[in-house]
Motif scaffolding. Structure first.
Motif, PDB file in Angstrom:
ATOM      1  N   MET A   1       0.846  -1.178   0.000  1.00  0.00           N
ATOM      2  CA  MET A   1       0.000   0.000   0.000  1.00  0.00           C
ATOM      3  C   MET A   1       0.888   1.237   0.000  1.00  0.00           C
ATOM      4  N   ARG A   2       0.398   2.256  -0.621  1.00  0.00           N
ATOM      5  CA  ARG A   2       1.110   3.531  -0.636  1.00  0.00           C
ATOM      6  C   ARG A   2       0.444   4.483   0.362  1.00  0.00           C
ATOM      7  N   ILE A   3       1.097   5.582   0.641  1.00  0.00           N
ATOM      8  CA  ILE A   3       0.604   6.530   1.638  1.00  0.00           C
ATOM      9  C   ILE A   3      -0.834   7.008   1.364  1.00  0.00           C
ATOM     10  N   PRO A   4      -1.173   7.419   0.146  1.00  0.00           N
ATOM     11  CA  PRO A   4      -2.552   7.888  -0.065  1.00  0.00           C
ATOM     12  C   PRO A   4      -3.599   6.829   0.312  1.00  0.00           C
ATOM     13  N   GLN A   5      -3.315   5.562   0.038  1.00  0.00           N
ATOM     14  CA  GLN A   5      -4.247   4.491   0.385  1.00  0.00           C
ATOM     15  C   GLN A   5      -4.354   4.329   1.903  1.00  0.00           C
ATOM     16  N   ILE A   6      -3.228   4.420   2.581  1.00  0.00           N
ATOM     17  CA  ILE A   6      -3.215   4.268   4.037  1.00  0.00           C
ATOM     18  C   ILE A   6      -3.954   5.426   4.698  1.00  0.00           C
ATOM     19  N   LEU A   7      -3.734   6.636   4.196  1.00  0.00           N
ATOM     20  CA  LEU A   7      -4.359   7.805   4.813  1.00  0.00           C
ATOM     21  C   LEU A   7      -5.878   7.816   4.624  1.00  0.00           C
ATOM     22  N   LYS A   8      -6.387   7.024   3.671  1.00  0.00           N
ATOM     23  CA  LYS A   8      -7.839   6.910   3.509  1.00  0.00           C
ATOM     24  C   LYS A   8      -8.461   6.141   4.672  1.00  0.00           C
ATOM     25  N   VAL A   9      -7.698   5.235   5.287  1.00  0.00           N
ATOM     26  CA  VAL A   9      -8.241   4.438   6.399  1.00  0.00           C
ATOM     27  C   VAL A   9      -7.738   4.921   7.759  1.00  0.00           C
ATOM     28  N   MET A  10      -6.780   5.833   7.751  1.00  0.00           N
ATOM     29  CA  MET A  10      -6.255   6.399   8.999  1.00  0.00           C
ATOM     30  C   MET A  10      -6.477   7.906   8.983  1.00  0.00           C
ATOM     31  N   PRO A  11      -7.225   8.417   9.949  1.00  0.00           N
ATOM     32  CA  PRO A  11      -7.532   9.857   9.956  1.00  0.00           C
ATOM     33  C   PRO A  11      -6.384  10.717  10.505  1.00  0.00           C
ATOM     34  N   VAL A  12      -5.237  10.688   9.816  1.00  0.00           N
ATOM     35  CA  VAL A  12      -4.105  11.527  10.217  1.00  0.00           C
ATOM     36  C   VAL A  12      -3.543  12.225   8.982  1.00  0.00           C
ATOM     37  N   SER A  13      -2.806  13.293   9.217  1.00  0.00           N
ATOM     38  CA  SER A  13      -2.166  13.997   8.103  1.00  0.00           C
ATOM     39  C   SER A  13      -0.924  13.218   7.660  1.00  0.00           C
ATOM     40  N   LYS A  14      -0.431  13.564   6.498  1.00  0.00           N
ATOM     41  CA  LYS A  14       0.769  12.916   5.969  1.00  0.00           C
ATOM     42  C   LYS A  14       1.970  13.145   6.881  1.00  0.00           C
ATOM     43  N   SER A  15       2.105  14.366   7.394  1.00  0.00           N
ATOM     44  CA  SER A  15       3.242  14.662   8.272  1.00  0.00           C
ATOM     45  C   SER A  15       3.126  13.910   9.595  1.00  0.00           C
ATOM     46  N   LYS A  16       1.915  13.802  10.137  1.00  0.00           N
ATOM     47  CA  LYS A  16       1.695  13.041  11.374  1.00  0.00           C
ATOM     48  C   LYS A  16       2.006  11.560  11.126  1.00  0.00           C
ATOM     49  N   PHE A  17       1.627  11.054   9.951  1.00  0.00           N
ATOM     50  CA  PHE A  17       1.894   9.668   9.605  1.00  0.00           C
ATOM     51  C   PHE A  17       3.402   9.387   9.609  1.00  0.00           C
ATOM     52  N   TRP A  18       4.175  10.263   8.959  1.00  0.00           N
ATOM     53  CA  TRP A  18       5.628  10.065   8.918  1.00  0.00           C
ATOM     54  C   TRP A  18       6.248  10.192  10.303  1.00  0.00           C
ATOM     55  N   LEU A  19       5.691  11.037  11.140  1.00  0.00           N
ATOM     56  CA  LEU A  19       6.165  11.170  12.514  1.00  0.00           C
ATOM     57  C   LEU A  19       5.929   9.860  13.273  1.00  0.00           C
ATOM     58  N   MET A  20       4.783   9.240  13.038  1.00  0.00           N
ATOM     59  CA  MET A  20       4.464   7.948  13.657  1.00  0.00           C
ATOM     60  C   MET A  20       5.457   6.871  13.213  1.00  0.00           C
ATOM     61  N   VAL A  21       5.828   6.890  11.942  1.00  0.00           N
ATOM     62  CA  VAL A  21       6.809   5.923  11.422  1.00  0.00           C
ATOM     63  C   VAL A  21       8.160   6.172  12.089  1.00  0.00           C
TER      64      VAL A  21
END
Length: 54
Positions: A1-21
């Protein structure tokens, strides 16, 4: 899965997502060239863990 697909099921911003990683809260990506990917299993396991479902 790529980021856009993941962000559709996770209600976080792209920057928050990378911070989580970065913090180890979300699995590290599989890198192919300059692209980052995650397996469906990695994403499903993370979501199950967060919602408390087995």
């Amino acid at each position: 899965m790529r980021i856009p697909q993941i962000l559709k099921v996770m209600p976080v911003s792209k920057s928050k997502f990378w911070l989580m990683v970065q913090k180890g809260e979300f699995p590290k990506p599989i890198k192919i060239g300059r692209s980052s990917f995650w397996t469906i299993e990695q994403v499903q396991a993370y979501l199950r863990e967060r919602t408390g479902n087995s």
